[in-house]
Design an enzyme around this catalytic site. Structure first.
Site, PDB file in Angstrom:
ATOM      1  N   CYS A 307     -46.211   6.983  -9.107  1.00 56.44           N
ATOM      2  CA  CYS A 307     -46.243   6.632 -10.725  1.00 56.44           C
ATOM      3  C   CYS A 307     -47.128   5.733 -11.245  1.00 56.44           C
ATOM      4  O   CYS A 307     -48.058   5.220 -11.082  1.00 56.44           O
ATOM      5  CB  CYS A 307     -46.540   7.842 -11.565  1.00 56.44           C
ATOM      6  SG  CYS A 307     -44.945   7.875 -12.283  1.00 56.44           S
ATOM      7  N   ARG A 336     -33.536   8.704  -4.679  1.00 58.82           N
ATOM      8  CA  ARG A 336     -32.899   8.398  -6.006  1.00 58.82           C
ATOM      9  C   ARG A 336     -30.913   8.650  -5.596  1.00 58.82           C
ATOM     10  O   ARG A 336     -31.075   9.116  -4.886  1.00 58.82           O
ATOM     11  CB  ARG A 336     -33.418  10.121  -6.370  1.00 58.82           C
ATOM     12  CG  ARG A 336     -35.250   9.466  -7.160  1.00 58.82           C
ATOM     13  CD  ARG A 336     -35.227  10.948  -7.552  1.00 58.82           C
ATOM     14  NE  ARG A 336     -36.888  11.057  -7.996  1.00 58.82           N
ATOM     15  CZ  ARG A 336     -37.979  11.663  -8.673  1.00 58.82           C
ATOM     16  NH1 ARG A 336     -37.430  12.655  -8.715  1.00 58.82           N
ATOM     17  NH2 ARG A 336     -38.369  11.362  -8.491  1.00 58.82           N
ATOM     18  N   GLN A 354     -42.763  12.770  -1.332  1.00 58.97           N
ATOM     19  CA  GLN A 354     -43.601  13.669  -2.043  1.00 58.97           C
ATOM     20  C   GLN A 354     -45.434  13.543  -1.814  1.00 58.97           C
ATOM     21  O   GLN A 354     -45.444  12.174  -1.007  1.00 58.97           O
ATOM     22  CB  GLN A 354     -43.157  13.021  -3.673  1.00 58.97           C
ATOM     23  CG  GLN A 354     -42.091  13.423  -4.552  1.00 58.97           C
ATOM     24  CD  GLN A 354     -42.004  12.134  -5.560  1.00 58.97           C
ATOM     25  OE1 GLN A 354     -42.749  11.404  -5.932  1.00 58.97           O
ATOM     26  NE2 GLN A 354     -41.218  13.178  -6.290  1.00 58.97           N
ATOM     27  N   ASP A 356     -47.994  13.137  -3.548  1.00 63.26           N
ATOM     28  CA  ASP A 356     -47.837  13.537  -4.942  1.00 63.26           C
ATOM     29  C   ASP A 356     -49.045  12.588  -5.183  1.00 63.26           C
ATOM     30  O   ASP A 356     -50.038  12.207  -4.208  1.00 63.26           O
ATOM     31  CB  ASP A 356     -46.928  11.949  -5.078  1.00 63.26           C
ATOM     32  CG  ASP A 356     -46.056  11.880  -6.246  1.00 63.26           C
ATOM     33  OD1 ASP A 356     -46.889  12.380  -7.297  1.00 63.26           O
ATOM     34  OD2 ASP A 356     -45.500  11.005  -7.071  1.00 63.26           O
ATOM     35  N   HIS A 358     -51.802  11.693  -8.099  1.00 60.25           N
ATOM     36  CA  HIS A 358     -51.906  10.879 -10.482  1.00 60.25           C
ATOM     37  C   HIS A 358     -53.510  11.406 -10.302  1.00 60.25           C
ATOM     38  O   HIS A 358     -54.639  10.190  -9.544  1.00 60.25           O
ATOM     39  CB  HIS A 358     -51.719   9.746 -10.916  1.00 60.25           C
ATOM     40  CG  HIS A 358     -49.826   9.885  -9.779  1.00 60.25           C
ATOM     41  ND1 HIS A 358     -49.117   9.651  -9.562  1.00 60.25           N
ATOM     42  CD2 HIS A 358     -49.148  10.271 -11.214  1.00 60.25           C
ATOM     43  CE1 HIS A 358     -47.976   9.979  -9.166  1.00 60.25           C
ATOM     44  NE2 HIS A 358     -47.613   9.718 -10.856  1.00 60.25           N
ATOM     45  N   LYS A 441     -45.283  19.925 -18.325  1.00 60.28           N
ATOM     46  CA  LYS A 441     -46.160  20.420 -17.130  1.00 60.28           C
ATOM     47  C   LYS A 441     -45.762  21.894 -16.323  1.00 60.28           C
ATOM     48  O   LYS A 441     -45.483  22.459 -17.503  1.00 60.28           O
ATOM     49  CB  LYS A 441     -44.994  19.845 -15.535  1.00 60.28           C
ATOM     50  CG  LYS A 441     -43.345  20.130 -17.053  1.00 60.28           C
ATOM     51  CD  LYS A 441     -42.360  19.291 -15.214  1.00 60.28           C
ATOM     52  CE  LYS A 441     -41.043  19.196 -15.251  1.00 60.28           C
ATOM     53  NZ  LYS A 441     -40.380  19.180 -14.034  1.00 60.28           N
ATOM     54  N   HIS A 487     -49.914  14.121 -12.928  1.00 59.10           N
ATOM     55  CA  HIS A 487     -49.293  14.338 -12.239  1.00 59.10           C
ATOM     56  C   HIS A 487     -48.856  15.126 -11.309  1.00 59.10           C
ATOM     57  O   HIS A 487     -49.149  16.326 -11.662  1.00 59.10           O
ATOM     58  CB  HIS A 487     -48.209  13.598 -12.734  1.00 59.10           C
ATOM     59  CG  HIS A 487     -47.844  12.645 -14.483  1.00 59.10           C
ATOM     60  ND1 HIS A 487     -46.878  11.801 -12.916  1.00 59.10           N
ATOM     61  CD2 HIS A 487     -48.338  12.636 -14.881  1.00 59.10           C
ATOM     62  CE1 HIS A 487     -47.424  10.706 -14.387  1.00 59.10           C
ATOM     63  NE2 HIS A 487     -47.906  11.238 -15.037  1.00 59.10           N
TER      64      HIS A 487
END
Length: 614
Positions: A307, A336, A354, A356, A358, A441, A487
């Site tokens: 993000c 991570r 991911q 992902d 946004h 979320k 997100h």
């Protein structure tokens, strides 16, 4: 293929099937909480009776049972577990009352010191509420515990209890502290539940994605590369690519714009987003040019989320309300530093990709954009045949200090999520304290074939990061306004999704997703050229086909294809060559008989296009 009607014999067999046995999670059953709390104390008492030098630490319930950590001079063996279980049965049969006692902190400390249990002293320090509660088994054994418990050990059913395994565990999860031994166990209301639980465990082992992934040649792990970092083989890479292309195609139809961002970024970026302050321990160590830079926290880190990078792309130029919503999407690999003991195949890794995106929207566009994201996730689940799921409204805990932003921003964000699920009529529940630190979320919790729950898709509403990064757009009246961020990640991560799908399908992927969709099996070498010609036609149509050129007998050819879980097998003998046909056998529908080559090609192409079986 049209599903055949159920015959009277099959119908009678189905009616005679035993009723489904429900296995509630501990968090869903107060009775199971009592059973498992009590069983864990009985187990700890049995351990200390048989091994007087052992010291107890913590013994909580977990969703399918409980565990207790012990500091014991010698490692527990399988033989020891059997002895501990026998001692537990004796304790249960003695019908000891379970007595709750409230004491002062000073009294609790005095009693702990009297029995020389240092771990209990540390646990006592962490207990904030008073009075301190102690649970006794008769007048022989006790431990600090908040409960709840049964009233008597006789209420436990020995045949519904099983000691499962022993594992190593560090005290407080800190590898610099004492190495303990953790005994995992389970306890149920009745033996029937235990039997069903064991059946599901065996089925889980059969479906284990680590085992099947190796057998199907999809991915590997290497000690030299490091734990939690999967390596994808050609077939596994194909599977990843299929899923990525599938979602990318869906996203392009819905107005998403692809972007690519680096794998590392300056620490300053994550300080501005707040991730450094909140999740520093979960990131890989910082890369600094020298010791002075390291001391000043000036350097780079492997990115743990996408993000902040997408925000930089949005803020690179001043946006107009006419451009919004802007939907930036990336299959971004993040890293991570998960603890080694928490890693588990593909479902918990250190490097993962991911799906992902946004979305930067005006406040007026928020509700519609949120609904569109949910529609995308539901469409993805449908095509992946993931039908058993529920929605969790992951909200903040007002008492916690881990969140950033104003109450007003949180209330607006939580309101948008609640309106969306109510409008869609979705089954949902609230998870207080499950929100991200910057916003609430909507998480999609999928139950697999064994009724295990996994979090996959997620949608988050965020008023806070636009504030921290001072994001703006020019509104219709010419003023500068703050956008809202959404997100979202329909898969969550490709790694976890693939791990779950392997186990959900037991490695038997649907036709459109199978790395190899058709296997051509020539009976003798004479039919090999014909088989290769058919395979070439399939490949030209985008059908992933292979020819078995091993020269093995037909029975072995079929067994090998079944072991590889190939959806469509085509046996080719001399009769098939002469008539330009294929003898088709599928995993979904069994033996379909002889079909013309053109018919097979048309049917396979249509089935793949429609995400259905042949």
């Amino acid at each position: 293929m049209v599903k055949q009607p159920i015959s009277p014999i099959e119908e009678n067999e189905q009616s005679e099937k035993p009723e489904k046995i429900n296995l509630p999670r501990t968090s869903e059953s107060e009775e199971l909480k009592k059973i498992r709390h009590t069983a864990s104390h009985v187990m700890a008492m049995a351990v200390q009776k048989l091994f007087p030098k052992s010291q107890v630490t913590i013994g909580p319930w977990i969703e399918n049972g409980f565990y207790y950590d012990f500091d014991n001079p010698e490692p527990f063996t399988e033989k020891d577990l059997k002895a501990i279980y026998k001692e537990m049965v004796k304790i249960i049969n003695r019908k000891l009352p379970v007595i709750r006692e409230e004491v002062s902190r000073e009294e609790a400390q005095r009693r702990i010191q009297a029995i020389n249990e240092p771990y209990k002293l540390e646990i006592l320090e962490d207990i904030k509420q008073e009075p301190i509660t102690i649970y006794h088994l008769g007048d022989e054994w006790w431990d600090l515990c908040a409960g709840p418990h049964l009233e008597n050990t006789a209420e436990l059913t020995p045949k519904a209890i099983e000691l499962e395994s022993v594992a190593g565990a560090y005290w407080r999860g800190d590898e610099n502290k004492a190495q303990l031994q953790r005994i995992y166990a389970t306890a149920w209301e009745n033996p029937e539940q235990l039997t069903e639980y064991k059946r599901r465990k065996e089925e889980a082992m059969r479906r284990d994605h680590r085992k099947l992934g190796k057998e199907l040649g999809l991915f590997i792990f290497s000690d030299l590369v490091g734990p939690g970092l999967p390596l994808w083989t050609p077939k596994g890479t194909l599977l990843r690519t299929l899923l990525q292309d599938f979602l990318q195609e869906e996203q392009v139809k819905r107005g998403y714009l692809p972007v690519i961002t680096p794998h590392i970024g300056k620490v300053d970026l994550f300080k501005k987003s707040g991730h450094w302050q909140k999740y520093k321990e979960d990131l890989f160590p910082m890369m600094a040019e020298n010791e002075e830079a390291a001391a000043q926290e000036e350097g780079f880190v492997l990115k743990a989320m996408n993000c902040p990078f997408h925000i930089q792309i949005y803020s690179n130029e001043l946006r107009s309300y006419r451009e919004l919503p802007i939907r930036l999407a990336e299959f971004g690999t993040v890293y991570r530093y998960e603890q080694s003991g928490e890693l588990g195949g593909l479902t918990r890794v250190r490097g993962f990709t991911q799906d992902d995106a946004h979305i930067f929207a005006t406040p007026e566009q928020l509700d519609e954009e949120f609904l569109n994201v949910v529609d995308l996730i539901l469409s993805v689940f449908n095509k992946l045949q993931l039908k058993n799921f529920k929605a969790r409204l992951s909200f903040r805990d007002p008492e916690s200090d881990k969140y950033i932003g104003s109450d007003e921003a949180w209330n607006k964000a939580e309101g948008a999520i609640r309106r969306a699920v109510e409008k869609l009529g979705m089954e949902h529940f609230e998870g207080i304290g499950e929100a991200a630190f910057y916003g609430p979320k909507l998480d999609f919790i999928v139950s697999d074939a064994l009724e295990r729950e996994w979090q996959l898709g997620t949608v988050q509403v965020d008023y806070n990061l636009p504030e921290r990064f001072d994001l703006e757009y020019v509104a219709e009246d010419g003023t500068r306004q703050r956008p809202v961020m959404i997100h979202r990640a329909p898969f969550g991560s490709l790694e976890r999704l693939i791990g779950i799908l392997i186990e959900e399908y037991a490695g038997d992927f649907p036709l459109w997703l199978a790395p190899v969709q058709a296997k051509l099996l020539p009976v003798t070498e004479v039919q090999l050229d014909f088989a290769k010609d058919v395979a070439a036609k399939m490949i030209m149509l985008g059908i992933r086909a292979e020819v078995d050129t091993s020269g093995d007998r037909l029975g072995k050819l079929i067994r090998n294809a079944e072991k590889q879980k190939i959806p469509v097998m085509a046996v080719i003998g001399q009769k098939e060559v002469e008539s330009n046909t294929l003898s088709i056998r599928t995993r979904a529908s069994g033996d379909l008989g002889t079909m013309s080559v053109s018919e097979v090609l048309d049917n396979m192409k249509n089935a793949i296009t429609n995400y259905s079986n042949f």
